[in-house]
Design a protein around this motif. Sequence first.
Motif, short mmCIF file in Angstrom:
data_model
loop_
_atom_site.label_atom_id
_atom_site.label_comp_id
_atom_site.label_asym_id
_atom_site.label_seq_id
_atom_site.Cartn_x
_atom_site.Cartn_y
_atom_site.Cartn_z
N TYR A 42 85.29 34.65 -36.80
CA TYR A 42 84.35 33.54 -36.62
C TYR A 42 84.95 32.30 -37.27
O TYR A 42 85.70 32.40 -38.26
N ILE A 43 84.63 31.13 -36.74
CA ILE A 43 85.24 29.88 -37.19
C ILE A 43 84.16 28.83 -37.42
O ILE A 43 83.25 28.66 -36.59
N ASN A 44 84.26 28.15 -38.53
CA ASN A 44 83.39 26.99 -38.78
C ASN A 44 83.92 25.83 -37.92
O ASN A 44 85.01 25.33 -38.17
N PRO A 45 83.15 25.36 -36.94
CA PRO A 45 83.67 24.34 -36.03
C PRO A 45 83.62 22.92 -36.58
O PRO A 45 84.06 21.99 -35.91
N GLU A 46 83.03 22.77 -37.77
CA GLU A 46 82.92 21.44 -38.40
C GLU A 46 82.11 20.47 -37.56
O GLU A 46 82.35 19.26 -37.59
N ARG A 47 81.17 21.01 -36.81
CA ARG A 47 80.27 20.19 -36.00
C ARG A 47 79.07 21.05 -35.59
O ARG A 47 79.06 22.26 -35.77
N HIS A 48 78.06 20.40 -34.99
CA HIS A 48 76.86 21.10 -34.55
C HIS A 48 77.15 21.93 -33.30
O HIS A 48 77.95 21.54 -32.44
N ILE A 49 76.50 23.09 -33.19
CA ILE A 49 76.64 23.95 -32.01
C ILE A 49 75.46 23.69 -31.09
O ILE A 49 74.30 23.81 -31.50
N ASP A 50 75.72 23.36 -29.85
CA ASP A 50 74.66 23.03 -28.90
C ASP A 50 73.71 24.21 -28.68
O ASP A 50 74.13 25.36 -28.60
N ALA A 51 72.42 23.89 -28.57
CA ALA A 51 71.38 24.92 -28.43
C ALA A 51 71.59 25.78 -27.19
O ALA A 51 71.35 27.00 -27.21
N GLU A 52 72.03 25.16 -26.09
CA GLU A 52 72.18 25.93 -24.85
C GLU A 52 73.27 26.98 -24.94
O GLU A 52 73.18 28.03 -24.30
N VAL A 53 74.31 26.74 -25.75
CA VAL A 53 75.34 27.77 -25.91
C VAL A 53 74.95 28.79 -26.96
O VAL A 53 75.37 29.94 -26.90
N VAL A 54 74.13 28.39 -27.93
CA VAL A 54 73.60 29.36 -28.89
C VAL A 54 72.80 30.43 -28.14
O VAL A 54 72.85 31.62 -28.47
#
Length: 244
Positions: A42-54
């Motif tokens: 797993y990787i911290n992307p250093e940004r917000h993860i979009d709800a639709e892909v969650v």
Amino acid sequence: MRQVILDTETTGIDPKDGHRLVEIGAVEMINRRFTGRSYHQYINPERHIDAEVVAVHGIDDAKVANEPVFAEIADAFWAFIEGAELVIHNAPFDVGFIDHELTMLNQRRKAPVLGPVREHCRILDTLVMAREMHPGQRNNLDALCKRYDIDNGHRVLHGALLDAEILADVYLAMTGGQTALTLDAEASSKQQEHQTNEGLSVERLSLSPGQLRVIRPTTDEQAAHQAKCQTHKLRWFEELRTDA
């Protein structure tokens, strides 16, 4: 031949919009046999993860908040894939994200330079292969699992390592099964031949020509056979060209 079956999960659709990797999963095969080696991170992307892909992969900001950033795992990941043939479903998507991460990393640290992927690994796109083998049909991973009778009932959400493992089974089914099965068949054939040579009788059936049914392939079956032959021919040519 060393192959790495690989999948990724991301924060969104396009790295050009600033989206990043959040998960990488891969399994290793050598000569079509699983070696037991895998890579999962797993990787911290250093940004917000979009709800639709969650909703697709179930990885939200909280889940990866304490995971390493890509720069911290890049060398170990690169060591796992370098020099292998990467088997990926819809390869431009995954390779695009990996190259994007490597480009940003190289700009920051200058050396050692990693990537781009296609300069160090051969790429086999199973989506392209599936479309050639099954034109006009759905060829996503779920559809291929159904077509090749591969159990994916445990796949509730997408996951990089899980999807890589499933893709490995799909790839083997698409390309004729595991080598081990072929070896077993050859061994069985040789054993039967040996038994016959030792004096066991062979019973031959006496049938008139009218009693034998000849089932000829349909037009669709002939087309599917030609498509599969063409796929293997293209792969052989690519390997020959790459090795030259």
